[in-house]
Design an enzyme around this catalytic site. Structure first.
Site, PDB file in Angstrom:
ATOM      1  N   SER A  84       0.831  -1.195   0.000  1.00 37.84           N
ATOM      2  CA  SER A  84       0.000   0.000   0.000  1.00 37.84           C
ATOM      3  C   SER A  84       0.865   1.244   0.000  1.00 37.84           C
ATOM      4  O   SER A  84       2.029   1.209   0.381  1.00 37.84           O
ATOM      5  CB  SER A  84      -0.886   0.004   1.245  1.00 37.84           C
ATOM      6  OG  SER A  84      -0.059   0.178   2.371  1.00 37.84           O
ATOM      7  N   LYS A  85       0.236   2.313  -0.410  1.00 42.19           N
ATOM      8  CA  LYS A  85       0.900   3.611  -0.469  1.00 42.19           C
ATOM      9  C   LYS A  85       1.436   4.024   0.882  1.00 42.19           C
ATOM     10  O   LYS A  85       2.453   4.691   0.979  1.00 42.19           O
ATOM     11  CB  LYS A  85      -0.141   4.657  -0.887  1.00 42.19           C
ATOM     12  CG  LYS A  85       0.029   5.142  -2.303  1.00 42.19           C
ATOM     13  CD  LYS A  85      -0.849   6.351  -2.486  1.00 42.19           C
ATOM     14  CE  LYS A  85      -1.459   6.339  -3.874  1.00 42.19           C
ATOM     15  NZ  LYS A  85      -2.441   7.349  -4.104  1.00 42.19           N
ATOM     16  N   ARG A  86       0.695   3.615   1.929  1.00 41.16           N
ATOM     17  CA  ARG A  86       1.060   4.072   3.265  1.00 41.16           C
ATOM     18  C   ARG A  86       2.469   3.629   3.670  1.00 41.16           C
ATOM     19  O   ARG A  86       3.135   4.287   4.422  1.00 41.16           O
ATOM     20  CB  ARG A  86       0.031   3.580   4.300  1.00 41.16           C
ATOM     21  CG  ARG A  86      -0.841   4.708   4.812  1.00 41.16           C
ATOM     22  CD  ARG A  86      -2.017   4.155   5.577  1.00 41.16           C
ATOM     23  NE  ARG A  86      -2.879   3.367   4.714  1.00 41.16           N
ATOM     24  CZ  ARG A  86      -3.333   2.165   5.010  1.00 41.16           C
ATOM     25  NH1 ARG A  86      -3.003   1.601   6.138  1.00 41.16           N
ATOM     26  NH2 ARG A  86      -4.122   1.534   4.185  1.00 41.16           N
TER      27      ARG A  86
END
Ligand code: GLU
Length: 485
Positions: free
Chosen positions: A256-258
């Site tokens: 994920s981007k996170r």
């Protein structure tokens, strides 16, 4: 197989950037096509108008081309998309939806979003495993339908899933996967705005484009029974399916981007080499089984097979990517490195014309074992491009003593006799100075390094001196004496 030679496609939705998972899907399609003398097609799936992003298609094409994944058939950047963009094919999907309507494999649904919302709520309360449309509109009479149509009530067209045998998918990677048709929803095929949903457009295009192998991310596996039903209702041959394993963060969660960058463009901007990124992405779920880790695109195309793609998720390990970047950087020829460094210098605050190829090559040789990225030739060894104006505090406290200026002054005097600017001469000259002063060489080397580079690490001090030259060395020492005393 439908044809002797496979036809595969990468079918991204233009969301604004190319996800690394998308790059892997594109790469595996590309490699499979090259390995089997097939055709690699790029098709843009842009039927979700809510997700429209200006410039996204050109960006996608440019990013794929940058990575070296040129499509044999597909859109060209700059708006020349031809028949490979779904928003230009709406009447085709409409025609096929009508065909299904005519055969009773689809029906119009006039339900309002309120009714659908309530239905979902009720099903949630009943704790049904998944929300499904209740086929309400399948039972409308002809008169009712005509009345709605006359009154221009908006409608969707839904797939009419009928009870039947298990839907079986023999996935090349996952093996046999079975679905019960009773779990398949009456999927909307055409939305009320006249646009097809992904499912209809995808199946129609895969059929019309004679796709033999559908190679895509695992997240699409759950949609595949709908697609199989569509192929069956159209009486079309079903392509082979290969669903690629998920990409995971190091903690096992979905990438994920996170937890870091997911856009290929971000890696490109950060200066990763396309060779490294391609090499890295190729190994996210595939291995040749030969212990080799460093591959170029053409070697991958020789070795690739879908059979060697693993089922389980693949961890995205940024350290490995960095290592591959380091290795691929070192594999570049001197000429390539010089030209790349020139570009990098031009992008920086320095001016490339100020440095000869010969000079840049010396910097490259001094630093190549110390950098992972091209940009680090400048950031890590900025002192080859500019005299230091600041000096590392810890080194100053440790190495700059009250007697240091005198020592360095003597060193400067001796350096005046260095005639050919070689590291050997600088070394001899420094040894002579230490003898004359009756001090250890370290008492000269450390402050000298601080004076000429501003930092304490880096290549050998004599190598640095040889590169920047005697005059610059002496100037920097004098200026450091002024600043630090
Ligand atoms: N448009 C879908 C995506 O964005 C394509 C999935 C498929 O390859 O069928 O990934």
């Amino acid at each position: 197989m439908i044809n002797e030679f496979p036809r595969v496609r990468f079918a991204p939705s233009p969301t604004g950037y190319l996800h690394v998972g998308g790059l892997r899907t594109a790469l595996y399609n590309y490699l499979f096509a090259k390995k089997n003398k097939g055709i690699f097609i790029l098709r843009i799936e842009d039927t979700d108008r809510n997700r429209f992003v200006e410039g996204a298609v050109d960006n996608l094409i440019d990013t794929l081309n940058w990575a070296g994944l040129m499509a044999d058939e597909g859109p060209k950047s700059g708006g020349e998309y031809g028949p490979y963009i779904q928003s230009k094919r709406l009447d085709i999907y409409q025609k096929y939806a009508n065909e299904l309507l005519g055969k009773g494999h689809a029906y119009r649904c006039f339900c309002t979003s309120e009714r659908l919302g309530n239905l979902r709520e009720e099903q949630k309360k009943l704790k049904l495993p998944q929300a499904k449309y209740d086929k309400h509109c399948l039972n409308l009479s002809k008169d009712e339908i005509n009345k709605y149509l006359e009154n221009k009530i908006p409608f969707t067209i839904r797939l009419n899933v009928k009870p039947g045998n298990k839907i079986i998918i023999d996935d090349i990677i996952r093996g046999r996967v079975e679905f019960d048709p009773s779990t398949v929803d009456d999927q909307v095929l055409i939305k009320s705005d006249g646009y097809p949903t992904y499912h209809l457009a995808n199946v129609v295009d895969d059929h019309l484009m004679k796709i033999t192998h559908v190679i895509r991310g695992e997240e699409w596996l759950s949609s595949t029974p709908k697609h199989v039903l569509l192929y069956n209702y159209f009486e079309w041959e079903i392509p082979a399916f290969a669903h690629l394993p998920l990409l995971l963060n190091s903690d096992g969660s979905k990438l994920s981007k996170r937890q870091g960058d997911v856009a290929v463009e971000d890696y490109r901007t950060k200066g990763y080499l396309k060779e490294a990124l391609i090499n890295f992405v190729a190994l996210l779920g595939w291995s040749a089984g030969d212990n080799q880790e460093l591959y170029y695109l053409n070697e991958l195309a020789e070795k690739f097979s879908l059979e060697r793609v693993q089922k389980s998720g693949s961890i995205f390990n940024i350290d490995k990517l960095n290592w591959l970047n380091f290795e691929h950087l070192r594999k570049k020829t001197d000429a390539e490195l010089v030209s790349m460094l020139k570009d990098e210098v031009s992008k920086s605050e320095y001016d490339a014309v100020d440095y000869s190829d010969e000079y840049l090559l010396k910097v490259i040789h001094a630093m190549i074992e110390r950098v992972n990225f091209l940009s680090e030739f400048i950031t890590k060894s900025f002192y080859f491009f500019i005299a230091p104006t600041e000096f590392e505090e810890t080194s100053r406290l440790k190495n700059w003593k009250p007697e240091t200026p005198n020592h360095l002054q003597r060193l400067c005097d001796n350096f005046e006799n260095v005639l050919n600017n070689t590291k050997e001469e600088f070394e001899v000259s420094l040894a002579k100075t230490s003898e004359e002063l009756g001090i250890g060489k370290g008492k000269l080397i450390h402050p000298l390094r601080l004076a000429v580079s501003g930092v304490s690490g880096g290549p050998g001090i004599y190598e640095i001196l040889e590169i920047i030259g005697k005059e610059e060395t002496v100037n920097r020492i004098k200026s450091a004496i002024e600043k630090l005393s």
